[in-house]
Motif scaffolding. Structure first.
Motif, short mmCIF file in Angstrom:
data_model
loop_
_atom_site.label_atom_id
_atom_site.label_comp_id
_atom_site.label_asym_id
_atom_site.label_seq_id
_atom_site.Cartn_x
_atom_site.Cartn_y
_atom_site.Cartn_z
N PRO A 213 0.83 -1.22 0.00
CA PRO A 213 0.00 0.00 0.00
C PRO A 213 0.86 1.26 0.00
O PRO A 213 1.95 1.29 0.57
CB PRO A 213 -0.81 -0.11 1.30
CG PRO A 213 -0.68 -1.53 1.73
CD PRO A 213 0.63 -2.02 1.21
N PHE B 160 -5.46 5.89 -1.95
CA PHE B 160 -4.19 5.89 -1.23
C PHE B 160 -3.69 7.29 -0.92
O PHE B 160 -2.57 7.46 -0.46
CB PHE B 160 -3.14 5.12 -2.05
CG PHE B 160 -3.44 3.65 -2.16
CD1 PHE B 160 -3.13 2.78 -1.13
CD2 PHE B 160 -4.07 3.15 -3.28
CE1 PHE B 160 -3.43 1.44 -1.21
CE2 PHE B 160 -4.38 1.80 -3.38
CZ PHE B 160 -4.06 0.94 -2.35
N ALA C 125 -5.82 -3.17 2.18
CA ALA C 125 -5.12 -2.20 1.35
C ALA C 125 -4.20 -2.89 0.35
O ALA C 125 -4.03 -2.42 -0.78
CB ALA C 125 -4.32 -1.25 2.23
N ALA D 172 -4.22 -2.43 -3.62
CA ALA D 172 -3.02 -2.01 -4.34
C ALA D 172 -2.84 -2.83 -5.61
O ALA D 172 -2.57 -2.28 -6.69
CB ALA D 172 -1.79 -2.15 -3.43
#
Length: 534
Positions: free
Chosen positions: A454, A471, A496, A500
């Protein structure tokens, strides 16, 4: 002149600063070492003096300017203040003298100034209009001066029937496979050739400054791969592309004429201007001699005279340009995604200096000495305060950064790794990618996302464009909170990490990007045909 150093803290710091600046601003005995001393002096003053003191110094210089070197004086005043007014004065001064000024000096100043903007040294409200107004007009005038004074107006080429068959990818700088823009340029060219069956040549103009042309502070001298000279078949990552490379350091009429003639001799159906301020590609665009499409290598406004300028991302960034200056950018903008190709990886591990299993933050870049400022180090220090078992690694060549870590509370938990040959292997050791506030960082963020790492970034610059809104954070407190959560909350990190990888899938399809580039190339050809018919 003794070694340049900021003055100690006397009773009158303004007077002391003016005294130490006097020689810097007036001496005519100037060589590379003296210029470096001037730079160190100004950087020390900017770092060690508070803003009010620096602004008072600038006011005194305005009232009683030493010497008569406008470029040197105003560039130093900008370094002390971050006020773009001083860059406006430089551009206006040079434009007024453009008919007499050496085009090489105009070109050098443009790049010195542009680099400081890229590094984020400007402050104040002028930033919104400076590039689309002052700098774009200066760049346009400079290209026209080069064409007129050096007789470099390419002739209109005959346009062949049928689809695009031959493409020249023109770049300002092409060095080695450790340089992300070089890898991207080669990848676009190789895909045009191998996946779309086109005849492709990379034209490496090396038209970033190769030598000092005036006393702009700080100077800019670009890396040139001296071994890449002439026409050669260059191999990279198992693929091969023709490259015509011009390594003469001087920005001169003879060099540009040689490059223009080489492109005309190659006779491409399309010129791809790889990156902005691409003066050779823009000589063809300004003369309407050949179809030109510009691919930006960074987010935001791209300085280009091409009739089609692609976006670094799909969003129309020209909507952020003040209405008075928007038109020339909006009419040429086309939505695009730059895309990425993952570098190869050996699948091993990278020595980080931390025990296996340590939660690691990663900070990656090629300009970390400039981008990781004192404020950024304080930010990272605060994050590590809240993550007592974690560490942080910097990947990228640095000179000054290691010494600056010593004074931090958590400096012992920050390691500088230098250049890392297998960046994906490093990311597999890391948990969170911390993007400093900077214009660049797109490639580093993209490859982190691909490995499920992330990203934490402010909402501007290449890192933010690549990573997407999920993000991005709005402020410092949110930055710290997000970084700490990702490092300490396993469930939040897992979620996360999945996002990603999804984000990289969304933005990383370089084959599709090249396909769209060719479609825009056909549009550029149609526009040129229509213009000639009128």
């Amino acid at each position: 002149m003794p070694d340049a150093a900021p003055p100690d803290t006397p009773s009158d710091p303004v007077a002391a600063t003016l005294a130490v600046l006097a020689d810097c601003l007036t001496t005519t005995d100037v060589g590379a070492d003296r210029i470096n001393q001037f730079v160190q002096l100004c950087e020390g003053l900017r770092r060690d003096l508070d803003l009010d003191t620096r602004l008072e110094v600038v006011d005194r210089l305005e009232r009683d300017p030493p010497g008569n070197d406008t470029v040197r004086l105003r560039s130093v005043m900008f370094m002390l203040s971050g006020d773009l007014y001083h860059y406006e004065r430089i551009l206006n001064y040079l434009l007024l003298a453009a008919d007499r000024a050496d085009p090489a000096m105009l070109h050098y100043t443009h790049w010195c100034l542009s680099r400081q903007l890229f590094l984020g040294t400007a402050s104040g409200d002028k930033q919104a209009s400076f590039v689309p107004c002052d700098l774009f007009r200066y760049y346009t005038a400079m290209v026209r001066q080069v064409a007129r004074r050096w007789g470099l107006t390419p002739a209109a080429a005959t346009m062949r029937d049928g689809p695009i068959r031959r493409v020249a990818v023109v770049t300002n700088q092409f060095t080695n496979q450790g340089h992300q823009p070089t890898r991207d340029c080669f990848d676009f060219a190789a895909r045009l050739q191998d996946e779309f069956g086109l005849d492709v040549a990379i034209i490496n103009t090396n038209t970033l400054p190769g030598r000092v042309e005036n006393l702009f502070i700080p100077p800019m001298i670009a890396e040139i791969a001296e071994d890449l000279e002439g026409v050669l078949a260059l191999r990279m990552f198992g693929r091969q592309v023709k490259v015509a490379s011009f390594t003469e350091r001087a920005f001169s009429q003879a060099k540009l004429r040689l490059i223009v003639e080489a492109i005309d001799g190659y006779d491409p159906d399309l010129i791809v201007s790889f990156g902005g301020s691409n003066i050779v590609a823009d000589l063809f665009a300004e003369a309407a001699a050949r179809p030109v499409v510009c691919i930006p290598t960074s987010s935001g406004i791209t300085l280009s005279l091409a009739p089609i300028v692609l976006g670094f991302e799909e969003r129309d960034h020209t909507q952020d340009v003040p209405a008075l200056y928007r038109r020339p950018f909006a009419r040429r903008f086309r939505p695009f995604t730059f895309g990425y190709t993952l570098p190869p990886t050996a699948g091993g591990r990278v020595a980080t200096g931390f025990a296996d299993g340590t939660t690691l933050f990663a900070v990656v870049g090629t300009r970390l000495d400039q981008e990781v400022t004192g404020e950024v180090l304080a930010l990272f220090d605060d994050i590590l305060d809240r993550c007592p078992a974690a560490g942080l690694v910097f990947a990228g060549e640095v000179k000054e950064l290691p010494a600056r870590l010593a004074s931090l509370r958590n400096g012992a938990r920050m390691n500088c790794l230098g250049h890392v040959g297998d960046i994906r292997a490093l990311y597999r050791c890391c948990h969170v990618f911390l993007n400093p506030p900077r214009q660049g960082g797109g490639g580093g963020a993209a490859f982190a996302l691909a490995e499920g790492v992330p990203v934490v970034t402010y909402g501007w610059g290449d890192g933010a464009s690549v990573s997407g809104a999920a993000f991005c954070v709005p402020d410092r407190d949110a930055y710290v909170a997000r970084a700490v959560t990702l490092a300490t909350d396993a469930a939040a990190h897992a979620s996360a990490s999945a996002k990603a990888k999804e984000r990289y899938t969304e933005i990383g399809d370089r084959h599709r990007c090249v396909e769209r580039l060719l479609a825009y190339g056909e549009e550029a050809r149609a526009l040129l045909r229509a213009g000639r018919a009128n």
